[in-house]
Scaffold this motif. Sequence first.
Motif, PDB file in Angstrom:
ATOM      1  N   TRP A 321       0.842  -1.198   0.000  1.00  0.00           N
ATOM      2  CA  TRP A 321       0.000   0.000   0.000  1.00  0.00           C
ATOM      3  C   TRP A 321       0.876   1.246   0.000  1.00  0.00           C
ATOM      4  CZ3 TRP A 321      -5.191   0.912  -0.295  1.00  0.00           C
ATOM      5  CH2 TRP A 321      -6.036  -0.203  -0.201  1.00  0.00           C
ATOM      6  N   VAL A 322       0.564   2.215  -0.854  1.00  0.00           N
ATOM      7  CA  VAL A 322       1.152   3.547  -0.735  1.00  0.00           C
ATOM      8  C   VAL A 322       0.217   4.343   0.170  1.00  0.00           C
ATOM      9  CG1 VAL A 322       1.870   5.648  -1.910  1.00  0.00           C
ATOM     10  CG2 VAL A 322       2.161   3.435  -3.038  1.00  0.00           C
ATOM     11  N   THR A 323       0.622   4.518   1.404  1.00  0.00           N
ATOM     12  CA  THR A 323      -0.243   5.176   2.378  1.00  0.00           C
ATOM     13  C   THR A 323       0.035   6.671   2.509  1.00  0.00           C
ATOM     14  OG1 THR A 323       1.302   4.300   4.039  1.00  0.00           O
ATOM     15  CG2 THR A 323      -0.797   3.153   3.770  1.00  0.00           C
ATOM     16  N   ASP A 324       1.120   7.132   1.878  1.00  0.00           N
ATOM     17  CA  ASP A 324       1.374   8.568   1.848  1.00  0.00           C
ATOM     18  C   ASP A 324       2.435   8.855   0.795  1.00  0.00           C
ATOM     19  OD1 ASP A 324       0.796  11.188   3.403  1.00  0.00           O
ATOM     20  OD2 ASP A 324       2.965  11.195   3.166  1.00  0.00           O
ATOM     21  N   CYS A 325       2.278   9.979   0.114  1.00  0.00           N
ATOM     22  CA  CYS A 325       3.272  10.434  -0.865  1.00  0.00           C
ATOM     23  C   CYS A 325       3.445  11.940  -0.709  1.00  0.00           C
ATOM     24  CB  CYS A 325       2.833  10.089  -2.289  1.00  0.00           C
ATOM     25  SG  CYS A 325       3.923  10.762  -3.575  1.00  0.00           S
ATOM     26  N   GLU A 326       4.671  12.380  -0.546  1.00  0.00           N
ATOM     27  CA  GLU A 326       4.965  13.808  -0.459  1.00  0.00           C
ATOM     28  C   GLU A 326       6.043  14.152  -1.472  1.00  0.00           C
ATOM     29  OE1 GLU A 326       6.223  17.328   2.735  1.00  0.00           O
ATOM     30  OE2 GLU A 326       6.466  15.218   3.291  1.00  0.00           O
ATOM     31  N   VAL A 327       5.839  15.234  -2.198  1.00  0.00           N
ATOM     32  CA  VAL A 327       6.820  15.707  -3.168  1.00  0.00           C
ATOM     33  C   VAL A 327       7.496  16.957  -2.615  1.00  0.00           C
ATOM     34  CG1 VAL A 327       7.140  16.687  -5.468  1.00  0.00           C
ATOM     35  CG2 VAL A 327       5.624  14.719  -5.157  1.00  0.00           C
ATOM     36  N   LEU A 328       8.816  16.905  -2.517  1.00  0.00           N
ATOM     37  CA  LEU A 328       9.621  18.043  -2.071  1.00  0.00           C
ATOM     38  C   LEU A 328      10.243  18.654  -3.325  1.00  0.00           C
ATOM     39  CD1 LEU A 328      11.413  16.324   0.952  1.00  0.00           C
ATOM     40  CD2 LEU A 328       9.304  17.665   0.985  1.00  0.00           C
ATOM     41  N   ARG A 329       9.824  19.850  -3.673  1.00  0.00           N
ATOM     42  CA  ARG A 329      10.200  20.423  -4.960  1.00  0.00           C
ATOM     43  C   ARG A 329      11.570  21.101  -4.939  1.00  0.00           C
ATOM     44  NH1 ARG A 329       6.930  24.277  -4.831  1.00  0.00           N
ATOM     45  NH2 ARG A 329       6.077  23.671  -2.817  1.00  0.00           N
ATOM     46  N   LEU A 330      11.722  22.177  -4.198  1.00  0.00           N
ATOM     47  CA  LEU A 330      12.955  22.956  -4.248  1.00  0.00           C
ATOM     48  C   LEU A 330      13.875  22.719  -3.052  1.00  0.00           C
ATOM     49  CD1 LEU A 330      11.500  26.288  -5.644  1.00  0.00           C
ATOM     50  CD2 LEU A 330      13.085  24.744  -6.812  1.00  0.00           C
ATOM     51  N   HIS A 331      13.533  21.756  -2.221  1.00  0.00           N
ATOM     52  CA  HIS A 331      14.368  21.499  -1.036  1.00  0.00           C
ATOM     53  C   HIS A 331      15.781  21.050  -1.424  1.00  0.00           C
ATOM     54  CE1 HIS A 331      11.158  21.638   2.150  1.00  0.00           C
ATOM     55  NE2 HIS A 331      10.424  21.540   1.055  1.00  0.00           N
ATOM     56  N   TYR A 332      15.880  20.209  -2.451  1.00  0.00           N
ATOM     57  CA  TYR A 332      17.218  19.739  -2.828  1.00  0.00           C
ATOM     58  C   TYR A 332      18.010  20.833  -3.544  1.00  0.00           C
ATOM     59  CZ  TYR A 332      20.307  15.666  -2.909  1.00  0.00           C
ATOM     60  OH  TYR A 332      21.311  14.760  -2.660  1.00  0.00           O
ATOM     61  N   ALA A 333      17.321  21.684  -4.297  1.00  0.00           N
ATOM     62  CA  ALA A 333      18.024  22.807  -4.921  1.00  0.00           C
ATOM     63  C   ALA A 333      18.686  23.674  -3.844  1.00  0.00           C
ATOM     64  CB  ALA A 333      17.057  23.643  -5.751  1.00  0.00           C
ATOM     65  N   ARG A 334      17.950  23.929  -2.767  1.00  0.00           N
ATOM     66  CA  ARG A 334      18.500  24.728  -1.669  1.00  0.00           C
ATOM     67  C   ARG A 334      19.654  23.984  -0.992  1.00  0.00           C
ATOM     68  NH1 ARG A 334      20.531  28.906   0.517  1.00  0.00           N
ATOM     69  NH2 ARG A 334      20.081  29.267   2.714  1.00  0.00           N
TER      70      ARG A 334
END
Length: 413
Positions: A321-334
Amino acid sequence: MLTTSILDPILSRFIREGSLDVTFADGKVTRYEGSKPGPHAGLRFVTKAAERGFFLNPGLAFGEAYMDGGVAPQGCTLYDLLHVLMLNAMYSSGHVGEALSAATRMVRRRWIQFNPESRSRRNVAHHYDLDERLYRLFLDRDWQYSCAYFRTGNETLNEAQDAKKHHIAAKLKLDRPGLSVLDIGCGWGGMALTLARDYGAVVTGITLSTEQLQAARARAAEAGLSDRVRFELLDYRQVCTRYDRIVSVGMFEHVGIGHYRTFFDKVRDVLADDGVALIHSIGRNDGPGTTNPWIAKYIFPGGYSPSLSETFAAIEHSGLWVTDCEVLRLHYARTISIWRERFAAHRADAAKIYDERFCRMFEFYLAGAELSFRVQGHMNFQLQLTRSIDAVPFTRDYMVDEERAALARIARP
């Protein structure tokens, strides 16, 4: 003059946004300007060989030419130059050499990413068994070599990397001490030590890097946590013990598309029936693609940033089961921006450890990596996975509550 006459129409079509001043090896200077406003940079071809490489296979040859001094930014920084080039690479440019190279990579990508155990060890050693003094120059105090988590955007690197670990811990639902945790791709041990020290977990970290293994074991002993944390030189495919929790940060990028089913089947098999897993990976916001050939050759052989569609397809077959998905957009750029600044500040020290060509390679890697998140659709995703439909609460409020509680506990004197 022949190379110049060939490159001129290519660059005219290539630059759609911003502008680029190009000084060719024969001394000719031309400005290429796009129809959209954007950043400006200058490029100097020092040699004819660099011009030919840019025509035939720019994805590989441009980085090599920079390493060898065949191309140079002119009147700007390397970051400025790559910004213009990578931004415009997102348009359909009609560059025959790059189009053919990309098509070939797409056809061969399963072979390029074929990572059996022996090849995986070589790939990991290529990057992660570098002299640890290099990583001390630009990483945070805990040696977190993955995307940090900026809750406000104003955190220091140390603060953001600490926040990342507790953000992940909250998703693991470590609601009682003594839970067994498997850390796949444990790096220098920072995540495992945090989970043991701050959450009472009993952690097994596995890695394919001998250098990281030695450092992680030494850190566990120094922290007095050797009874709660152990580290092993082990491929994920060889894990047999079942665990209450599984965490993997920055390792899935090295699995290879042909092994996704194997990876998630293994997660399912070694996760307890009521267990929780958290996978943190670099990804791409468009469809399936390929790895830049320069990155594949010099930085992460066998590596690939997967699309969510490729990842979810493999998970669906595993029965998890995928019980949660979060996308971190610019965190790695920083994050990479800070790494790049720190590496530049200690560049002379890096040159003493390796040499000038290595430093040019590494600064090219860091600038390109940061820009891949700013202008080329790369991001990070965190997937929470379970075997059981009711392994976690109805809503994700518990994650927020636990994260805040953990940060409050740690902040107390």
